[in-house]
Design an enzyme around this catalytic site. Structure first.
Site, PDB file in Angstrom:
ATOM      1  N   HIS A 141      -4.302  -9.821   4.509  1.00  0.00           N
ATOM      2  CA  HIS A 141      -3.302  -9.513   3.487  1.00  0.00           C
ATOM      3  C   HIS A 141      -2.271 -10.624   3.405  1.00  0.00           C
ATOM      4  O   HIS A 141      -1.718 -11.037   4.428  1.00  0.00           O
ATOM      5  CB  HIS A 141      -2.591  -8.187   3.820  1.00  0.00           C
ATOM      6  N   HIS A 142      -2.035 -11.118   2.197  1.00  0.00           N
ATOM      7  CA  HIS A 142      -0.985 -12.104   1.938  1.00  0.00           C
ATOM      8  C   HIS A 142      -0.021 -11.537   0.913  1.00  0.00           C
ATOM      9  O   HIS A 142      -0.235 -11.698  -0.299  1.00  0.00           O
ATOM     10  CB  HIS A 142      -1.572 -13.397   1.369  1.00  0.00           C
ATOM     11  N   GLU A 143       1.013 -10.848   1.355  1.00  0.00           N
ATOM     12  CA  GLU A 143       2.085 -10.486   0.432  1.00  0.00           C
ATOM     13  C   GLU A 143       2.950 -11.727   0.268  1.00  0.00           C
ATOM     14  O   GLU A 143       3.490 -12.243   1.244  1.00  0.00           O
ATOM     15  CB  GLU A 143       2.905  -9.320   1.002  1.00  0.00           C
ATOM     16  N   HIS A 177      -2.934  -8.280  -6.072  1.00  0.00           N
ATOM     17  CA  HIS A 177      -2.046  -7.212  -6.545  1.00  0.00           C
ATOM     18  C   HIS A 177      -0.854  -7.825  -7.274  1.00  0.00           C
ATOM     19  O   HIS A 177      -0.404  -8.915  -6.923  1.00  0.00           O
ATOM     20  CB  HIS A 177      -1.581  -6.335  -5.373  1.00  0.00           C
ATOM     21  N   GLU A 183      -1.522   4.170  -5.528  1.00  0.00           N
ATOM     22  CA  GLU A 183      -0.378   4.158  -4.609  1.00  0.00           C
ATOM     23  C   GLU A 183       0.892   4.741  -5.232  1.00  0.00           C
ATOM     24  O   GLU A 183       1.761   5.220  -4.513  1.00  0.00           O
ATOM     25  CB  GLU A 183      -0.122   2.739  -4.105  1.00  0.00           C
TER      26      GLU A 183
HETATM   27  C1  NOJ Z   1       2.171  -3.505  -3.518  1.00  0.00           C
HETATM   28  C2  NOJ Z   1       0.695  -3.414  -3.440  1.00  0.00           C
HETATM   29  O1  NOJ Z   1       0.171  -2.887  -4.643  1.00  0.00           O
HETATM   30  C3  NOJ Z   1       0.337  -2.563  -2.262  1.00  0.00           C
HETATM   31  O2  NOJ Z   1      -1.064  -2.335  -2.233  1.00  0.00           O
HETATM   32  C4  NOJ Z   1       0.840  -3.209  -1.007  1.00  0.00           C
HETATM   33  O3  NOJ Z   1       0.580  -2.362   0.076  1.00  0.00           O
HETATM   34  C5  NOJ Z   1       2.347  -3.449  -1.095  1.00  0.00           C
HETATM   35  N1  NOJ Z   1       2.678  -4.114  -2.321  1.00  0.00           N
HETATM   36  C6  NOJ Z   1       2.847  -4.298   0.049  1.00  0.00           C
HETATM   37  O4  NOJ Z   1       2.389  -5.599  -0.090  1.00  0.00           O
HETATM   38 CA    CA Z   2       1.280  -2.741  -6.856  1.00  0.00          CA
END
Ligand code: NOJ
Ligand code: CA
Length: 713
Positions: A411-413, A481, A506
């Protein structure tokens, strides 16, 4: 002389041109003759187009043109310099998708224009007419009179013939995570977007603006979908509704200084797409957007694999654990709070569950430092994508996952600090390869850095493509995302498996959620551009598991969550709920284990936007079929012939259906699993609960099943 030439050229491809004192009209029909495109060149130099479907108006005469700045030229009046015509009928095989092969059958006209205002600039408009709709794009050929230029506006219109029923979300420069509205065109009011408090980066610009894919239905029953294909090096297009006359005017997302696009000839715009039919099911089976994208630029695609994953993910969204490791105290010291989700031990539990149940991957969010400080700060350097928290053992998890034949999903936020991500990308992807990751989920929550840029502007569009290219160069698959909504680019970059780009499941976890009709609209809107990482499969529908005061819930029944795996096809599907919630319903989880993520064939059986969708698909390279049926807030009964099954043999149908007392609100987890023998003559009776669904797997019946399972009647 010139007009004569046009008539002759057009005649070759069975189109016709009519000339009168005021205008020349060039007609081009679709291969099956159902669609007719008119291109109208008025004597004052303007160019417009219109579209008919079986003699009904799909698009009334609509303007075309471009405004340039530097050089300042208004490209609205032209001399016709010529027309080229051609036709294509071919089939091609996608790397993955809803069908094993796709027909690309169209007639094309390239209309060659020269600016009449004296600049000498040449512009071409390329039109393609398919059996399922029309695509057109602007092309600036290489030329002496134009090199670098800035687009200040695109003047494309889509004029509707009436006040159509419209499924819309507000126009915006930064987000597409809105709930849908269903109103007449004249009733669009995007200022309602201000109500969506749960969306953190949104940029409202016009109360009459909507986003594409825009789904409409005319009073006469024509379904019309407007979107774009191959959005590359150009901003995304919103549409502003002119309520006197129902023209939808293109509105491009600006950059930080108010310009729209920086181009250099030769250059093309994305395709503008109009998909049209008198059957809603045809809209869902259209391949027009994919056909307008370029073939794969990735030569070796052997490493690209459709997949199912679970994840250390939903537990953060429903408040069981957190992304962050601790709380920041006095400057930069972080003190652990003990609720961190991405611990080595917890990830191992998910790996065990994945291994036991045939899931390919485990997504882990909150593994890297920065989460204490990521949200809403508009801060540039938050994450480095290579520094794990002290309780996340990268090496040990690599070893453990490999020993269980499960892949970890990175995961890369980016927290929308895209400058920072661009600086780290190579290092981050090398880190992934070193530790055995082959899929990344990116995220762009928040306002973009470089400050002033927007999620859907040209700068970010180039970034998303760069990420597709760069991940491909490392043989990494991608799920994004909060990006721009997709436009079929997964044909060109098949490592781009899926993206969010809409209001995902979500939102049910921490907002007013997604109303029961939501997914039946998504199919006709967001999904037209490409697969969505919707994160289906929530079994524990009421979300007060870890907090008795939590009121939020998923707005579907459990069976509708199963149906989504078929009605919302994606080569990357999550089984999004917690392992402990699946373990209570292993009979229903069996469907998620069995369902395919890649398909030889798809049949859209019955559909109506905002109401219901029933889809059947054949698993890639297998004999098995899967069916998903979903409804909105209304209970519905359907008769579904399963004549898509090959004739002459029995299939074992395992039906996962809402119990007769089920209801998304009050009794969402009540379901029944039944097994019957069926064949291609069987007509199933499906009863869907309010907010409900049904999911069915079909496998060729074995000798024993033929003897022991009773026939459906
Ligand atoms: C929003 C994303 O849609 C979600 O899937 C993710 O868990 C959170 N941001 C944190 O990055
Ligand atoms: Ca989102």
């Amino acid at each position: 002389m010139l007009l004569k030439r046009i008539v002759v050229i057009i005649g070759v491809i069975c189109a016709a041109a009519a000339v009168n004192a005021q205008q020349t009209v060039i007609n081009l029909g679709s291969p099956d003759g159902n669609i007719l495109l008119n291109i109208i060149h008025r004597n004052n130099g303007s160019i417009s187009y219109g579209v008919f479907y079986k003699n009904e108006i799909a698009v009334s005469p609509s303007a075309l043109g471009m405004l340039l700045k530097s050089p300042v030229v208004s490209l609205t009046k032209f001399d016709m310099a010529g027309i080229d015509s051609s036709a294509v009928n071919e089939t091609w095989k996608p790397v993955w998708g809803e069908a094993g092969s796709i027909q690309n059958n169209y007639k094309q006209l390239v209309v060659k224009l020269t600016d009449r205002s004296g600049s000498g600039i040449q512009l071409q408009i390329i039109f393609r007419v398919f059996n399922d709709g029309v695509g057109f794009r602007y092309s600036f050929p290489q030329q002496a009179k134009l090199n670098h230029f800035i687009v200040s506006d695109e003047l494309t219109q889509f004029t509707m013939s009436g006040d159509h029923k419209t499924f819309w979300i507000p126009g915006d420069y930064d987000t597409n995570e809105f709930m849908y509205n269903t109103t007449k065109l004249s009733e669009v009011d995007a200022s309602s977007s201000a109500m969506s408090q749960e969306i953190h980066a949104k940029t409202f610009f016009d109360k009459n603006a909507v986003q594409t894919p825009l789904m409409m239905k005319s009073g006469g029953g024509l379904y019309i979908n407007i979107h774009e294909a191959a959005l590359v090096n150009y901003p995304a297009m919103n549409l502003v509704v002119d309520k006197n006359g129902f023209a939808l005017n293109a509105h491009l997302v600006p950059d930080a200084v108010g310009n729209k696009a920086y181009l250099q000839a030769p250059a093309v715009t994305p395709w503008r797409t109009i998909i049209v039919s008198d059957k809603a099911t045809d809209i869902l089976s259209s391949k027009l957007i994919l056909n307008l994208n370029e073939p794969s630029k990735i030569k070796d695609v052997s490493w690209i694999k459709p997949q199912k994953m679970v994840g250390v993910w939903w537990e953060m969204h429903i408040g069981k654990s957190s992304w962050d490791y601790g709380a920041t105290q006095s400057g930069s010291t972080i003190v652990a709070h003990g609720r961190h989700g991405a611990t080595t031990a917890n990830v191992k539990k998910y790996i065990d569950f994945a291994a036991k149940n045939g899931m390919d991957g485990v997504l882990v969010e909150g593994w890297n430092t920065g989460w204490e400080d990521w949200f809403g700060q508009w801060k540039e350097d938050v994450f480095d994508f290579v520094t794990p928290y002290p309780d996340f053992d990268v090496k040990e998890l690599q070893r453990y996952a490999a020993s269980k034949k499960v892949r970890l999903v990175m995961h890369h936020e980016t927290s929308a600090s895209v400058t920072n991500y661009e600086r780290w990308m190579d290092t981050a992807y090398r880190f992934m390869k070193k530790f055995g990751y082959n899929t990344v989920k990116t995220g762009y929550v928040g306002r973009i850095i470089p400050r002033g840029e927007h999620h859907d502007g040209q700068w970010m569009i180039k970034h998303y493509e760069r990420v597709m290219q760069k991940t491909a160069s490392y043989k990494i698959m991608l799920d994004a995302h909060e990006p721009v909504r997709p436009t079929g680019l997964h044909r060109t970059y098949p490592n781009f498996l899926a993206c969010e780009a809409a209001r995902g499941n979500e939102f049910n976890a921490w907002s007013v959620g997604n109303p029961p009709e939501h997914e039946t609209i998504l199919a006709f809107t967001r999904l037209m551009g490409g697969p969505m990482d919707y994160t289906p499969g929530i079994f524990k529908i009421k979300l007060n598991q870890f907090d008795p005061n939590k009121k939020e819930q998923v707005h579907t029944t459990l069976c509708k969550q199963l149906a989504l795996y078929v009605t919302m096809a994606s080569p990357l599907q999550m089984a999004a709920d917690l392992p402990e919630n699946y373990e209570k319903h292993m009979d229903a989880f069996q469907f998620i284990k069995d369902v395919a993520v890649d398909w030889d064939d798809t049949k859209i059986l019955q559909a109506e936007p905002g109401d219901y969708v029933i889809t059947a698909r054949k698993a890639k390279g297998k004999q098995s079929w899967f069916l998903g049926a979903m409804t909105d807030e209304k209970a519905r009964d359907f008769s579904v012939p399963v004549d898509f099954l090959p004739a002459g043999r029995n299939y074992l149908a395992t039906i996962y259906r809402d119990a007769s007392t089920a209801d998304w609100k009050d009794n969402p987890e009540a379901y029944v699993v039944e097994k019957f023998l069926v064949d291609s003559h069987t007509v199933l009776k499906l009863k869907l609960a309010p907010g409900g669904g049904a999911a069915i797997s079909f496998t060729p019946a074995s000798i024993i099943e033929n003897k022991t399972i009773k026939k459906y009647n």
